[in-house]
Write an enzyme that holds these catalytic residues in place. Structure first.
Site, mmCIF file in Angstrom:
data_model
loop_
_atom_site.group_PDB
_atom_site.id
_atom_site.type_symbol
_atom_site.label_atom_id
_atom_site.label_comp_id
_atom_site.label_asym_id
_atom_site.label_seq_id
_atom_site.Cartn_x
_atom_site.Cartn_y
_atom_site.Cartn_z
ATOM 1 N N HIS A 208 2.430 -27.123 17.529
ATOM 2 C CA HIS A 208 1.675 -27.959 18.474
ATOM 3 C C HIS A 208 0.265 -28.296 17.975
ATOM 4 O O HIS A 208 -0.467 -29.027 18.655
ATOM 5 C CB HIS A 208 1.573 -27.255 19.839
ATOM 6 C CG HIS A 208 2.897 -27.109 20.539
ATOM 7 N ND1 HIS A 208 3.768 -28.164 20.715
ATOM 8 C CD2 HIS A 208 3.507 -26.023 21.099
ATOM 9 C CE1 HIS A 208 4.852 -27.733 21.356
ATOM 10 N NE2 HIS A 208 4.725 -26.443 21.589
ATOM 11 N N ASP B 150 12.729 -26.427 17.970
ATOM 12 C CA ASP B 150 12.104 -25.733 19.100
ATOM 13 C C ASP B 150 12.389 -26.543 20.372
ATOM 14 O O ASP B 150 12.586 -27.764 20.305
ATOM 15 C CB ASP B 150 10.596 -25.642 18.843
ATOM 16 C CG ASP B 150 9.861 -24.825 19.883
ATOM 17 O OD1 ASP B 150 9.592 -23.638 19.616
ATOM 18 O OD2 ASP B 150 9.553 -25.368 20.972
ATOM 19 N N HIS C 182 10.440 -27.471 22.524
ATOM 20 C CA HIS C 182 9.344 -28.383 22.856
ATOM 21 C C HIS C 182 9.037 -29.307 21.667
ATOM 22 O O HIS C 182 9.188 -28.911 20.515
ATOM 23 C CB HIS C 182 8.093 -27.585 23.236
ATOM 24 C CG HIS C 182 8.356 -26.603 24.339
ATOM 25 N ND1 HIS C 182 8.612 -25.271 24.076
ATOM 26 C CD2 HIS C 182 8.466 -26.769 25.668
ATOM 27 C CE1 HIS C 182 8.851 -24.653 25.227
ATOM 28 N NE2 HIS C 182 8.771 -25.538 26.206
ATOM 29 N N ASP D 253 13.664 -21.109 21.697
ATOM 30 C CA ASP D 253 13.442 -21.209 23.141
ATOM 31 C C ASP D 253 14.315 -22.271 23.804
ATOM 32 O O ASP D 253 14.273 -22.426 25.027
ATOM 33 C CB ASP D 253 11.955 -21.439 23.459
ATOM 34 C CG ASP D 253 11.307 -22.519 22.606
ATOM 35 O OD1 ASP D 253 12.002 -23.139 21.772
ATOM 36 O OD2 ASP D 253 10.089 -22.735 22.768
ATOM 37 N N TYR E 250 10.988 -16.868 23.537
ATOM 38 C CA TYR E 250 10.186 -15.961 24.365
ATOM 39 C C TYR E 250 11.000 -14.923 25.118
ATOM 40 O O TYR E 250 10.429 -14.125 25.851
ATOM 41 C CB TYR E 250 9.313 -16.794 25.325
ATOM 42 C CG TYR E 250 8.451 -17.735 24.526
ATOM 43 C CD1 TYR E 250 7.297 -17.275 23.915
ATOM 44 C CD2 TYR E 250 8.840 -19.056 24.280
ATOM 45 C CE1 TYR E 250 6.531 -18.107 23.108
ATOM 46 C CE2 TYR E 250 8.087 -19.897 23.476
ATOM 47 C CZ TYR E 250 6.940 -19.414 22.896
ATOM 48 O OH TYR E 250 6.195 -20.232 22.088
HETATM 49 ZN ZN LIG Z 1 8.705 -24.102 22.251
#
Ligand SMILES: [Zn+2]
Length: 340
Positions: A164, A200, A202, A283, A322
């Site tokens: 990110h 991922d 995200h 995740d 996570y």
């Molecule tokens: Zn993520």
């Protein structure tokens, strides 16, 4: 099994909390994540390689030196100022609309400086944050060394994650973009473009921003649709797609079928490259507390196989994931698929 690179330094970052929608909530990006992955890898018989120190060349190829210098000094400056918070938290942000496009002043107040470099309030800096983030860069670069040497695949078992982080801004529980650093280092060693495939849950917004419009690093990301209300909210849409960038947003609830179709599309997009970086977040798995995707362990193994079939020198860099009970096995499944 794919060899993995490890550094105890990655354990030094203890964020403790996030300031998320105005509330102090417990951190989920914790050192135990990396320990759990390492344990599963060793149980699976993977070879552990110690991380080696690297200079800042690859780091500065992808990041603004001012961001790197801020991260290097932020905790020392904050703690010397004896402020009420035990972590660096921004409170005022240097948005471009604030200064009519002029470069903002560097604040004399230590507590205002984070607003030059942070884009959210949930990515806290404390003692050990810099050391861990820099250790994660070394882990990624050591994995690049392995692939550039004997190859063909190496896994960087690192945290805090990085995808990110943009050229000059940190956020999303990330400080330095390990994936982008690995891509830049590979680019210096292969004859032709490098691809980053980010699986991922995200959007890999930082990696996209760093390489956007360049063409020498192809970026593809499979992620939950930001338009459905998910981080990073402001980007990650198909409107950003071009010859060198492919976003594949998926609706919440997407399981193996839809997710693997997108991973295949990302692999096809990456195929012209001469080397591959996989930004491996686990995740997207069903049961992960940070995303609504519903991928199974078998799905992660198949994703590994799809990317492995490209036959490219491949560096796998750990991003999110996570659920401490499943993060290790999910990484092992992916690496097993890759090496198939
Ligand atoms: Zn993520």
């Amino acid at each position: 099994m794919v060899p993995f690179v490890w550094s105890d330094g990655c354990l030094r970052h203890e964020p403790e909390a996030e300031i998320w929608i105005g509330t102090r909530t417990p951190a989920t990006e914790v050192p135990q994540r990396a320990r759990a992955i390492r344990e599963a890898l060793l149980e699976g018989g993977a070879q552990e390689v110690s991380s080696a120190a690297h200079d800042d060349a690859a780091l500065l190829a992808v990041h603004d030196p001012a961001l790197v210098e801020f991260l290097r000094t932020a905790w020392d400056d904050w703690s010397a100022a004896t402020l009420p918070s035990d972590r660096v938290v921004p409170y005022v942000f240097a948005r471009s609309g604030l200064t009519s496009g002029r470069a903002p002043a560097v604040p004399t107040a230590v507590w205002a400086r984070a607003g030059l470099f942070a884009y959210d309030t949930m990515t806290l800096i404390g003692p050990g944050t810099w050391e861990a983030a820099r250790a994660a860069v070394d882990v990624a670069l050591t994995a690049v060394d392995l692939v550039a040497g004997d190859g063909p695949i190496a896994y960087a078992c690192c945290r805090p994650p990085g995808h990110h982080v943009t050229r000059s801004l940190y956020g999303g529980s990330c400080y330095l973009n390990n994936t982008a650093v690995a891509a830049a280092a590979l680019l210096a060693r292969v004859d032709g473009p490098v691809a980053v495939v980010d699986i991922d849950a995200h959007h890999g917004n930082g990696t996209q921003e760093i390489f956007f419009g360049r063409g020498d690093v192809l970026t593809a990301s499979v992620h939950v649709d930001p338009g459905a209300g998910w981080f990073p909210h402001f980007l990650g849409f198909t409107a950003e797609n071009d010859d060198a960038n492919l976003n594949l947003p998926l609706p919440p609830g997407t399981g193996d079928d839809g997710w693997l179709t997108a991973v295949r599309d990302a692999a096809t997009f990456a195929a012209p490259a001469r080397a591959l970086v996989v930004a491996l977040g686990v995740d997207a798995a069903a049961g992960d507390p940070e995303s609504p995707l519903e991928v199974t362990a078998a799905g992660y193994r198949e994703a590994g196989a799809i990317l492995g079939e490209l036959g490219l020198p491949t560096v796998v860099v750990q991003e999110g994931g996570y659920d401490l009970g499943t993060i290790g096995p999910l990484v092992v499944e992916t690496l097993t698929g890759l090496a198939r």
